[in-house]
Design a protein around this motif. Structure first.
Motif, PDB file in Angstrom:
ATOM      1  N   TYR A  63      65.133  31.688 -41.857  1.00 28.04           N
ATOM      2  CA  TYR A  63      65.683  32.250 -43.089  1.00 28.04           C
ATOM      3  C   TYR A  63      64.724  33.293 -43.673  1.00 28.04           C
ATOM      4  CZ  TYR A  63      68.948  28.400 -42.773  1.00 28.04           C
ATOM      5  OH  TYR A  63      69.909  27.525 -42.329  1.00 28.04           O
ATOM      6  N   GLY A  64      63.431  32.999 -43.651  1.00 23.31           N
ATOM      7  CA  GLY A  64      62.431  33.899 -44.229  1.00 23.31           C
ATOM      8  C   GLY A  64      62.386  35.259 -43.566  1.00 23.31           C
ATOM      9  N   ASP A  65      62.705  35.309 -42.296  1.00 20.60           N
ATOM     10  CA  ASP A  65      62.711  36.589 -41.581  1.00 20.60           C
ATOM     11  C   ASP A  65      64.056  37.308 -41.679  1.00 20.60           C
ATOM     12  OD1 ASP A  65      60.098  36.607 -40.728  1.00 20.60           O
ATOM     13  OD2 ASP A  65      60.519  35.661 -38.810  1.00 20.60           O
ATOM     14  N   ASN A  66      64.988  36.744 -42.415  1.00 15.58           N
ATOM     15  CA  ASN A  66      66.304  37.349 -42.539  1.00 15.58           C
ATOM     16  C   ASN A  66      66.371  38.188 -43.812  1.00 15.58           C
ATOM     17  OD1 ASN A  66      69.125  37.606 -43.405  1.00 15.58           O
ATOM     18  ND2 ASN A  66      69.566  36.349 -41.609  1.00 15.58           N
ATOM     19  N   PRO A  67      66.378  39.517 -43.682  1.00  9.90           N
ATOM     20  CA  PRO A  67      66.360  40.365 -44.882  1.00  9.90           C
ATOM     21  C   PRO A  67      67.571  40.163 -45.782  1.00  9.90           C
ATOM     22  CG  PRO A  67      66.719  41.693 -42.903  1.00  9.90           C
ATOM     23  CD  PRO A  67      66.422  40.302 -42.453  1.00  9.90           C
ATOM     24  N   ASN A  68      68.719  39.798 -45.223  1.00 12.60           N
ATOM     25  CA  ASN A  68      69.896  39.543 -46.046  1.00 12.60           C
ATOM     26  C   ASN A  68      69.717  38.291 -46.907  1.00 12.60           C
ATOM     27  OD1 ASN A  68      71.291  41.790 -44.989  1.00 12.60           O
ATOM     28  ND2 ASN A  68      71.971  40.578 -43.245  1.00 12.60           N
ATOM     29  N   PHE A  69      69.065  37.293 -46.348  1.00 12.15           N
ATOM     30  CA  PHE A  69      68.798  36.070 -47.111  1.00 12.15           C
ATOM     31  C   PHE A  69      67.830  36.367 -48.250  1.00 12.15           C
ATOM     32  CE2 PHE A  69      66.422  32.018 -47.694  1.00 12.15           C
ATOM     33  CZ  PHE A  69      67.465  31.253 -48.182  1.00 12.15           C
ATOM     34  N   LEU A  70      66.747  37.092 -47.953  1.00 16.23           N
ATOM     35  CA  LEU A  70      65.781  37.432 -49.006  1.00 16.23           C
ATOM     36  C   LEU A  70      66.439  38.270 -50.095  1.00 16.23           C
ATOM     37  CD1 LEU A  70      62.562  38.209 -46.916  1.00 16.23           C
ATOM     38  CD2 LEU A  70      63.315  36.039 -47.937  1.00 16.23           C
ATOM     39  N   ALA A  71      67.240  39.253 -49.687  1.00 18.10           N
ATOM     40  CA  ALA A  71      67.943  40.092 -50.664  1.00 18.10           C
ATOM     41  C   ALA A  71      68.884  39.242 -51.516  1.00 18.10           C
ATOM     42  CB  ALA A  71      68.709  41.205 -49.957  1.00 18.10           C
ATOM     43  N   GLY A  72      69.552  38.265 -50.890  1.00 19.04           N
ATOM     44  CA  GLY A  72      70.456  37.383 -51.625  1.00 19.04           C
ATOM     45  C   GLY A  72      69.728  36.557 -52.667  1.00 19.04           C
ATOM     46  N   LEU A  73      68.541  36.065 -52.314  1.00 20.76           N
ATOM     47  CA  LEU A  73      67.741  35.308 -53.283  1.00 20.76           C
ATOM     48  C   LEU A  73      67.302  36.215 -54.430  1.00 20.76           C
ATOM     49  CD1 LEU A  73      65.470  33.175 -50.927  1.00 20.76           C
ATOM     50  CD2 LEU A  73      67.460  32.400 -52.237  1.00 20.76           C
ATOM     51  N   GLU A  74      66.880  37.425 -54.079  1.00 17.56           N
ATOM     52  CA  GLU A  74      66.409  38.364 -55.101  1.00 17.56           C
ATOM     53  C   GLU A  74      67.553  38.801 -56.015  1.00 17.56           C
ATOM     54  OE1 GLU A  74      64.526  41.104 -52.438  1.00 17.56           O
ATOM     55  OE2 GLU A  74      62.785  39.787 -52.213  1.00 17.56           O
ATOM     56  N   GLU A  75      68.747  39.023 -55.464  1.00 16.78           N
ATOM     57  CA  GLU A  75      69.912  39.365 -56.293  1.00 16.78           C
ATOM     58  C   GLU A  75      70.225  38.248 -57.276  1.00 16.78           C
ATOM     59  OE1 GLU A  75      73.123  40.146 -53.592  1.00 16.78           O
ATOM     60  OE2 GLU A  75      72.116  41.917 -52.755  1.00 16.78           O
ATOM     61  N   ARG A  76      70.011  37.010 -56.854  1.00 16.79           N
ATOM     62  CA  ARG A  76      70.289  35.849 -57.700  1.00 16.79           C
ATOM     63  C   ARG A  76      69.108  35.520 -58.607  1.00 16.79           C
ATOM     64  NH1 ARG A  76      73.040  35.783 -53.145  1.00 16.79           N
ATOM     65  NH2 ARG A  76      75.049  34.713 -52.990  1.00 16.79           N
ATOM     66  N   ARG A  77      68.026  36.265 -58.462  1.00 21.84           N
ATOM     67  CA  ARG A  77      66.795  36.039 -59.235  1.00 21.84           C
ATOM     68  C   ARG A  77      66.278  34.608 -59.057  1.00 21.84           C
ATOM     69  NH1 ARG A  77      66.216  40.652 -62.071  1.00 21.84           N
ATOM     70  NH2 ARG A  77      68.068  41.719 -62.828  1.00 21.84           N
ATOM     71  N   ARG A  78      66.255  34.200 -57.793  1.00 18.30           N
ATOM     72  CA  ARG A  78      65.768  32.873 -57.440  1.00 18.30           C
ATOM     73  C   ARG A  78      64.387  33.010 -56.822  1.00 18.30           C
ATOM     74  NH1 ARG A  78      67.984  29.178 -60.180  1.00 18.30           N
ATOM     75  NH2 ARG A  78      67.572  30.915 -61.488  1.00 18.30           N
ATOM     76  N   PRO A  79      63.348  32.466 -57.445  1.00 15.68           N
ATOM     77  CA  PRO A  79      62.013  32.536 -56.838  1.00 15.68           C
ATOM     78  C   PRO A  79      61.971  31.758 -55.530  1.00 15.68           C
ATOM     79  CG  PRO A  79      61.986  31.114 -58.760  1.00 15.68           C
ATOM     80  CD  PRO A  79      63.358  31.718 -58.695  1.00 15.68           C
ATOM     81  N   TYR A  80      61.171  32.244 -54.601  1.00  9.20           N
ATOM     82  CA  TYR A  80      61.127  31.585 -53.300  1.00  9.20           C
ATOM     83  C   TYR A  80      59.756  31.695 -52.655  1.00  9.20           C
ATOM     84  CZ  TYR A  80      61.723  36.365 -51.443  1.00  9.20           C
ATOM     85  OH  TYR A  80      61.577  37.701 -51.150  1.00  9.20           O
ATOM     86  N   VAL A  81      59.506  30.755 -51.749  1.00  9.88           N
ATOM     87  CA  VAL A  81      58.379  30.792 -50.813  1.00  9.88           C
ATOM     88  C   VAL A  81      58.977  30.394 -49.470  1.00  9.88           C
ATOM     89  CG1 VAL A  81      56.118  29.885 -50.168  1.00  9.88           C
ATOM     90  CG2 VAL A  81      56.713  30.111 -52.591  1.00  9.88           C
ATOM     91  N   VAL A  82      58.953  31.316 -48.515  1.00  2.30           N
ATOM     92  CA  VAL A  82      59.575  31.068 -47.210  1.00  2.30           C
ATOM     93  C   VAL A  82      58.571  31.325 -46.087  1.00  2.30           C
ATOM     94  CG1 VAL A  82      61.915  31.591 -48.014  1.00  2.30           C
ATOM     95  CG2 VAL A  82      60.495  33.434 -47.110  1.00  2.30           C
ATOM     96  N   ALA A  83      58.712  30.564 -45.032  1.00  3.26           N
ATOM     97  CA  ALA A  83      57.908  30.825 -43.842  1.00  3.26           C
ATOM     98  C   ALA A  83      58.416  32.112 -43.195  1.00  3.26           C
ATOM     99  CB  ALA A  83      58.013  29.663 -42.863  1.00  3.26           C
ATOM    100  N   VAL A  84      57.500  32.867 -42.599  1.00  2.92           N
ATOM    101  CA  VAL A  84      57.863  34.071 -41.850  1.00  2.92           C
ATOM    102  C   VAL A  84      57.085  34.072 -40.542  1.00  2.92           C
ATOM    103  CG1 VAL A  84      58.475  35.457 -43.884  1.00  2.92           C
ATOM    104  CG2 VAL A  84      56.113  35.495 -43.038  1.00  2.92           C
ATOM    105  N   ARG A  85      57.560  34.849 -39.601  1.00  2.29           N
ATOM    106  CA  ARG A  85      56.878  34.947 -38.309  1.00  2.29           C
ATOM    107  C   ARG A  85      55.724  35.940 -38.389  1.00  2.29           C
ATOM    108  NH1 ARG A  85      62.251  34.114 -37.301  1.00  2.29           N
ATOM    109  NH2 ARG A  85      62.684  32.249 -36.093  1.00  2.29           N
TER     110      ARG A  85
END
Length: 183
Positions: A63-85
């Motif tokens: 999920y962390g490497d998926n730019p659409n998922f990150l953009a979706g969280l940011e659009e919703r103003r949801r703070p996140y910490v995700v693993a990335v490669r």
């Protein structure tokens, strides 16, 4: 505390178009193909509509490497910490400058930059590792730059791990680490 609020059936795309397979598995007609990140964002929206409150979204690198998922969280103003490669692309410059891989940026940090962090007690004692966090920018598909934290971990098992967070500049490393290890 970390816990799931709801679940949804993930239907692989090959199944979504296979009427015989759908019928045999009794997949409801209304269940269509959606990517796992789309399902996750839908579940977040559902949780919000139910009034569920949360402090942070955590996820693995799928999920962390998926730019659409990150953009979706940011659009919703949801703070996140995700693993990335290790090849997650960031820039050390807000404007211009090249993008670099997470492992290159983290690997360039001096030994003095790393801090020991203990985040919770597990079944085999306290969990701890060495961490470094840098304020950098990820470049979106549209070319915009989003500020965040690139976090590197040298864990006790000898592996290096990477995380990305959109928390503000004033969040302490210990808090970022604690959220990174809730997933």
């Amino acid at each position: 505390i970390a816990w799931p609020v709801a679940t949804r059936l993930y239907l692989p795309e090959s199944w979504a178009t296979d009427a015989d397979r759908r019928e045999k598995a009794k997949v409801p007609e209304e269940v269509m193909f959606r990517t796992k990140p789309q399902i996750a964002l839908d579940l977040l929206d559902k949780a919000r509509s139910w009034g569920v409150r949360w402090a942070c979204v955590t996820a693995d690198a799928d999920y962390g490497d998926n730019p659409n998922f990150l953009a979706g969280l940011e659009e919703r103003r949801r703070p996140y910490v995700v693993a990335v490669r290790c090849d997650f692309a960031v820039s050390t410059s807000r404007r211009g400058g090249m993008t670099r891989r997470a492992d290159e940026v983290i690997g360039a940090q001096t030994a003095r930059s790393w801090r020991s962090v203990t985040w919770r007690e597990g079944s085999k004692g306290w969990m701890r590792g060495k961490f470094v966090a840098l304020r950098v920018w990820r470049v979106t598909a549209s070319g915009r730059r989003k500020a965040g934290w690139l976090i590197g971990e040298d864990s006790s098992d000898g592996k290096r791990r990477y995380y990305w967070s959109d928390f503000g500049a004033d969040v302490p490393l210990e808090r970022l680490v604690e959220y990174a290890h809730r997933r």
